[in-house]
Design a protein around this motif. Structure first.
Motif, PDB file in Angstrom:
ATOM      1  N   PHE A  37       0.861  -1.179   0.000  1.00 43.46           N
ATOM      2  CA  PHE A  37       0.000   0.000   0.000  1.00 43.46           C
ATOM      3  C   PHE A  37       0.901   1.234   0.000  1.00 43.46           C
ATOM      4  O   PHE A  37       2.084   1.156   0.332  1.00 43.46           O
ATOM      5  N   ARG A  38       0.310   2.359  -0.313  1.00 47.64           N
ATOM      6  CA  ARG A  38       1.046   3.613  -0.188  1.00 47.64           C
ATOM      7  C   ARG A  38       0.105   4.705   0.302  1.00 47.64           C
ATOM      8  O   ARG A  38      -1.097   4.656   0.064  1.00 47.64           O
ATOM      9  N   GLN A  39       0.715   5.682   0.977  1.00 48.54           N
ATOM     10  CA  GLN A  39      -0.074   6.777   1.529  1.00 48.54           C
ATOM     11  C   GLN A  39       0.700   8.067   1.367  1.00 48.54           C
ATOM     12  O   GLN A  39       1.802   8.217   1.920  1.00 48.54           O
ATOM     13  N   ALA A  40       0.125   8.978   0.606  1.00 51.06           N
ATOM     14  CA  ALA A  40       0.697  10.304   0.438  1.00 51.06           C
ATOM     15  C   ALA A  40       0.117  11.229   1.500  1.00 51.06           C
ATOM     16  O   ALA A  40      -0.973  10.966   2.027  1.00 51.06           O
ATOM     17  N   GLY A  46      -3.726   3.667   0.094  1.00 53.66           N
ATOM     18  CA  GLY A  46      -4.301   3.007  -1.056  1.00 53.66           C
ATOM     19  C   GLY A  46      -3.535   1.759  -1.462  1.00 53.66           C
ATOM     20  O   GLY A  46      -2.301   1.705  -1.351  1.00 53.66           O
ATOM     21  N   TRP A  47      -4.268   0.797  -1.938  1.00 53.02           N
ATOM     22  CA  TRP A  47      -3.694  -0.482  -2.366  1.00 53.02           C
ATOM     23  C   TRP A  47      -2.908  -0.300  -3.662  1.00 53.02           C
ATOM     24  O   TRP A  47      -3.327   0.429  -4.564  1.00 53.02           O
ATOM     25  N   VAL A  48      -1.762  -0.992  -3.739  1.00 51.55           N
ATOM     26  CA  VAL A  48      -0.887  -0.886  -4.898  1.00 51.55           C
ATOM     27  C   VAL A  48      -0.742  -2.225  -5.611  1.00 51.55           C
ATOM     28  O   VAL A  48      -0.876  -2.312  -6.831  1.00 51.55           O
ATOM     29  N   ALA A  49      -0.444  -3.268  -4.830  1.00 54.93           N
ATOM     30  CA  ALA A  49      -0.164  -4.563  -5.453  1.00 54.93           C
ATOM     31  C   ALA A  49      -0.426  -5.672  -4.453  1.00 54.93           C
ATOM     32  O   ALA A  49      -0.406  -5.458  -3.237  1.00 54.93           O
ATOM     33  N   MET A  92       4.519   7.232   1.481  1.00 59.19           N
ATOM     34  CA  MET A  92       5.042   6.208   2.386  1.00 59.19           C
ATOM     35  C   MET A  92       4.487   4.882   1.882  1.00 59.19           C
ATOM     36  O   MET A  92       3.282   4.768   1.645  1.00 59.19           O
ATOM     37  N   TYR A  93       5.361   3.908   1.734  1.00 52.39           N
ATOM     38  CA  TYR A  93       4.963   2.598   1.231  1.00 52.39           C
ATOM     39  C   TYR A  93       4.986   1.585   2.370  1.00 52.39           C
ATOM     40  O   TYR A  93       5.962   1.504   3.127  1.00 52.39           O
ATOM     41  N   TYR A  94       3.915   0.798   2.450  1.00 54.75           N
ATOM     42  CA  TYR A  94       3.750  -0.195   3.502  1.00 54.75           C
ATOM     43  C   TYR A  94       3.539  -1.572   2.900  1.00 54.75           C
ATOM     44  O   TYR A  94       2.791  -1.714   1.929  1.00 54.75           O
ATOM     45  N   CYS A  95       4.155  -2.579   3.507  1.00 58.04           N
ATOM     46  CA  CYS A  95       3.810  -3.945   3.166  1.00 58.04           C
ATOM     47  C   CYS A  95       2.861  -4.475   4.236  1.00 58.04           C
ATOM     48  O   CYS A  95       2.852  -3.985   5.388  1.00 58.04           O
ATOM     49  N   ALA A  96       2.062  -5.450   3.854  1.00 52.76           N
ATOM     50  CA  ALA A  96       1.062  -5.983   4.762  1.00 52.76           C
ATOM     51  C   ALA A  96       0.744  -7.420   4.392  1.00 52.76           C
ATOM     52  O   ALA A  96       0.941  -7.840   3.250  1.00 52.76           O
ATOM     53  N   ALA A  97       0.248  -8.162   5.369  1.00 54.55           N
ATOM     54  CA  ALA A  97      -0.142  -9.551   5.160  1.00 54.55           C
ATOM     55  C   ALA A  97      -1.615  -9.714   5.471  1.00 54.55           C
ATOM     56  O   ALA A  97      -2.126  -9.126   6.447  1.00 54.55           O
ATOM     57  N   SER A  98      -2.285 -10.494   4.646  1.00 55.88           N
ATOM     58  CA  SER A  98      -3.717 -10.736   4.840  1.00 55.88           C
ATOM     59  C   SER A  98      -3.976 -12.229   4.901  1.00 55.88           C
ATOM     60  O   SER A  98      -3.154 -13.022   4.442  1.00 55.88           O
TER      61      SER A  98
END
Length: 125
Positions: A37-40, A46-49, A92-98
């Protein structure tokens, strides 16, 4: 305890490339379903990939063709390759697990239960 740690962000000029990393502990990346995700500033996250447990990938339309999500099972790390950087990629880019839910692609932050702390990407024109 699951821990996700992003790295690889930085400042680049438009047209350049960056590779973001997300090192995991307490979580098996190769089997997991994960996203970026990324957040400006002033905007929602917002979801990216997204990549699922068997390596199938999905991308937001705004990044398709420029971003590539991948996994390295040996390093237990998730990656996001960003090419042809644009100023609007600054965030800012975030990784996440679902949780893995078959072929569904989770596109909302609420669908992810583990998050990293983020890595900043700044693109100048």
């Amino acid at each position: 305890q699951v821990q996700l740690v992003e790295s690889g962000g930085g400042s680049e000029q438009a047209g350049g490339s960056l590779r973001l990393s997300c090192a995991a502990s307490g979580y098996i990346v190769s089997r997991g379903c994960m996203g970026w995700f990324r957040q400006a500033p002033g905007k929602e996250r917002g979801w990216v990939a997204y990549i699922n447990g068997i390596g199938t990938t999905s991308y937001a339309d705004s990044v398709k063709g420029r971003f590539t999500i991948s996994k390295d099972s040996a390093k237990n790390t998730l990656y996001l390759q960003i090419n042809s950087l644009k100023p609007e990629d600054t965030a800012m880019y975030y990784c996440a697990a679902s949780p893995c839910r078959g072929w569904d692609v989770p596109r909302y932050a609420r669908e992810y239960n583990f998050w990293g702390q983020g890595t900043q990407v700044t693109v100048s024109s």
